[in-house]
Motif scaffolding. Structure first.
Motif, PDB file in Angstrom:
ATOM      1  N   SER A  13       0.875  -1.068  -0.053  1.00  0.00           N
ATOM      2  CA  SER A  13      -0.135   0.124  -0.020  1.00  0.00           C
ATOM      3  C   SER A  13       0.643   1.334  -0.035  1.00  0.00           C
ATOM      4  O   SER A  13       2.057   1.186  -0.044  1.00  0.00           O
ATOM      5  N   HIS A  14       0.488   2.451  -0.235  1.00  0.00           N
ATOM      6  CA  HIS A  14       1.219   3.533  -0.143  1.00  0.00           C
ATOM      7  C   HIS A  14       1.654   3.906   1.150  1.00  0.00           C
ATOM      8  O   HIS A  14       3.081   4.270   1.290  1.00  0.00           O
ATOM      9  N   ALA A  15       0.809   3.864   2.254  1.00  0.00           N
ATOM     10  CA  ALA A  15       1.630   4.360   3.468  1.00  0.00           C
ATOM     11  C   ALA A  15       1.313   3.087   4.693  1.00  0.00           C
ATOM     12  O   ALA A  15       1.822   3.502   5.714  1.00  0.00           O
ATOM     13  N   GLY A  16       0.734   2.035   4.297  1.00  0.00           N
ATOM     14  CA  GLY A  16       0.730   1.137   5.354  1.00  0.00           C
ATOM     15  C   GLY A  16      -0.617   0.951   6.165  1.00  0.00           C
ATOM     16  O   GLY A  16      -1.085   2.184   6.362  1.00  0.00           O
ATOM     17  N   VAL A  17      -0.811  -0.014   6.789  1.00  0.00           N
ATOM     18  CA  VAL A  17      -2.118  -0.172   7.579  1.00  0.00           C
ATOM     19  C   VAL A  17      -1.612  -0.295   8.979  1.00  0.00           C
ATOM     20  O   VAL A  17      -0.824  -1.265   9.421  1.00  0.00           O
ATOM     21  N   THR A  18      -2.140   0.496   9.895  1.00  0.00           N
ATOM     22  CA  THR A  18      -2.225   0.360  11.471  1.00  0.00           C
ATOM     23  C   THR A  18      -3.425  -0.351  12.057  1.00  0.00           C
ATOM     24  O   THR A  18      -4.372  -0.255  11.658  1.00  0.00           O
ATOM     25  N   GLU A  19      -2.906  -0.501  13.387  1.00  0.00           N
ATOM     26  CA  GLU A  19      -4.043  -1.325  13.972  1.00  0.00           C
ATOM     27  C   GLU A  19      -5.264  -0.259  14.420  1.00  0.00           C
ATOM     28  O   GLU A  19      -6.329  -0.493  14.231  1.00  0.00           O
ATOM     29  N   ALA A  22      -0.482   7.212   6.540  1.00  0.00           N
ATOM     30  CA  ALA A  22       0.295   6.764   7.996  1.00  0.00           C
ATOM     31  C   ALA A  22       1.634   7.215   7.721  1.00  0.00           C
ATOM     32  O   ALA A  22       2.443   6.763   6.707  1.00  0.00           O
ATOM     33  N   ASP A  23       2.417   7.904   8.680  1.00  0.00           N
ATOM     34  CA  ASP A  23       3.674   8.166   8.737  1.00  0.00           C
ATOM     35  C   ASP A  23       4.551   6.883   9.128  1.00  0.00           C
ATOM     36  O   ASP A  23       3.752   6.156   9.800  1.00  0.00           O
ATOM     37  N   VAL A  24       5.608   6.633   8.566  1.00  0.00           N
ATOM     38  CA  VAL A  24       6.150   5.649   9.025  1.00  0.00           C
ATOM     39  C   VAL A  24       6.704   5.680  10.879  1.00  0.00           C
ATOM     40  O   VAL A  24       6.329   4.567  11.207  1.00  0.00           O
ATOM     41  N   ASN A  25       6.550   6.699  11.264  1.00  0.00           N
ATOM     42  CA  ASN A  25       6.638   6.708  12.930  1.00  0.00           C
ATOM     43  C   ASN A  25       5.193   6.107  13.342  1.00  0.00           C
ATOM     44  O   ASN A  25       4.984   6.073  14.919  1.00  0.00           O
ATOM     45  N   ASP A  26       4.128   5.939  12.559  1.00  0.00           N
ATOM     46  CA  ASP A  26       2.783   5.681  13.035  1.00  0.00           C
ATOM     47  C   ASP A  26       2.866   4.074  13.336  1.00  0.00           C
ATOM     48  O   ASP A  26       1.789   3.546  13.823  1.00  0.00           O
ATOM     49  N   HIS A  27       3.909   3.343  12.541  1.00  0.00           N
ATOM     50  CA  HIS A  27       4.016   1.913  12.700  1.00  0.00           C
ATOM     51  C   HIS A  27       4.952   1.536  13.774  1.00  0.00           C
ATOM     52  O   HIS A  27       6.064   1.915  13.770  1.00  0.00           O
ATOM     53  N   PRO A  28       4.195   0.867  14.666  1.00  0.00           N
ATOM     54  CA  PRO A  28       5.490   0.199  15.755  1.00  0.00           C
ATOM     55  C   PRO A  28       6.271  -0.664  15.409  1.00  0.00           C
ATOM     56  O   PRO A  28       6.087  -1.535  14.437  1.00  0.00           O
ATOM     57  N   LEU A  29       7.397  -0.634  15.988  1.00  0.00           N
ATOM     58  CA  LEU A  29       8.552  -1.649  15.449  1.00  0.00           C
ATOM     59  C   LEU A  29       8.161  -2.953  15.858  1.00  0.00           C
ATOM     60  O   LEU A  29       8.574  -3.757  14.947  1.00  0.00           O
ATOM     61  N   GLN A  83       4.436  -6.006   5.573  1.00  0.00           N
ATOM     62  CA  GLN A  83       3.759  -4.761   4.684  1.00  0.00           C
ATOM     63  C   GLN A  83       4.948  -3.942   4.101  1.00  0.00           C
ATOM     64  O   GLN A  83       6.114  -3.836   4.515  1.00  0.00           O
ATOM     65  N   VAL A  84       4.604  -3.418   2.795  1.00  0.00           N
ATOM     66  CA  VAL A  84       5.579  -2.766   2.171  1.00  0.00           C
ATOM     67  C   VAL A  84       5.161  -1.392   1.642  1.00  0.00           C
ATOM     68  O   VAL A  84       3.907  -1.487   0.968  1.00  0.00           O
TER      69      VAL A  84
END
Length: 267
Positions: free
Chosen positions: A131-137, A200-207, A220-221
């Motif tokens: 996806s473009h920016a990734g999926v968060t919970e 979603a910013d990359v910082n929105d995705h937990p490590l 996810q890519v």
């Protein structure tokens, strides 16, 4: 035969994708563009010219038309604010060419069936969600509560049907509301806890993501958060790779790494 996917991150009028496409188009199973074809960064020296930007995007569209099953064109927030009037009104904070908005809107309307929001494919034993920016919970929970109304145990990012569910959001005003969700890191007005799949910013995705909605069971890519490629290639964890660094990447099931920069790929 080894499955391979060539991935092209945010284009923004650049032409870095052309040489890898020419080299690998006939030897990969899929080419996935992660969106943001328009709206160049002025500090990069890309000509902010309608004809040049149109020609670059039309070349990508022509590739899709001539390779319908091989080329996947995803949309980013910089495409959606031309493609959808509703999205444009709701997520109005992104950089865009207001002078040529009508021309770009007509272009995306004309070629609407060539673009999508998400794409799912398994390579080897690994399920990938592009996806473009990734999926968060947080965003998944918000969409499910507002649109899908599924029991938690029936909603998983590792389910191949997830891409179809997400792509359906692009067909209704209610869905556009979900696609326009902007997180705190990207909003001047507070925003949500995290952004949506286009924001979603990359910082929105937990490590280390939780096991909710099977987020820890899919790789996810995505792009969207610009990297200065002179210093690094990507931000990569066990569950995602953010690759917006002006270069293409390869996924190859024969490799130990889930994704590698094309410059470091050896067939």
């Amino acid at each position: 035969m080894t499955k391979r996917i060539l991935v092209v991150p945010d284009v923004h009028g650049r032409t870095f994708w052309k040489e890898p496409l020419n080299s690998y188009l006939n030897t990969v199973d899929r080419v996935v563009f992660l969106g943001d074809y328009l709206d160049p960064y002025r500090d990069e020296g890309v000509r902010y010219d309608l004809d040049d930007i149109n020609a670059n995007l039309m070349e990508i569209i022509s590739l899709k038309q001539n390779n319908m099953d091989k080329i996947v064109l995803l949309k980013g927030n910089h495409d959606q604010h031309y493609a959808s009037v509703t999205f444009n009104k709701l997520a109005c904070g992104s950089r865009k060419d207001k002078i040529h908005w009508d021309e770009y809107h007509q272009l995306f309307q004309r070629y609407d069936d060539l673009f999508q929001i998400a794409y799912f494919e398994t390579v080897g034993e690994t399920p990938y969600l592009f996806s473009h920016a990734g999926v968060t919970e947080h965003w998944l929970n918000k969409v499910n509560a507002a649109v899908w109304h599924l029991p938690d145990n029936e909603l998983s990012l590792a389910d191949p049907l997830i891409a179809d569910r997400i792509n359906q959001l692009d067909t209704t005003d209610e869905g556009q509301q979900m696609l326009s969700v902007v997180g705190q890191s990207r909003s001047w007005f507070g925003g949500e806890k995290t952004g949506g799949i286009l924001w979603a910013d990359v910082n929105d995705h937990p490590l280390c993501p939780s096991d909710a909605y099977g987020i820890d069971k899919v790789f996810q890519v995505f792009g969207h958060s610009r990297i200065h490629f002179e210093s690094m290639d990507m931000v990569c964890t066990g569950c995602f790779a953010m690759i917006d660094s002006q270069q293409c990447f390869m996924i190859d099931e024969s490799l130990q790494q889930k994704i590698v920069p094309i410059s470091k790929f050896k067939a």
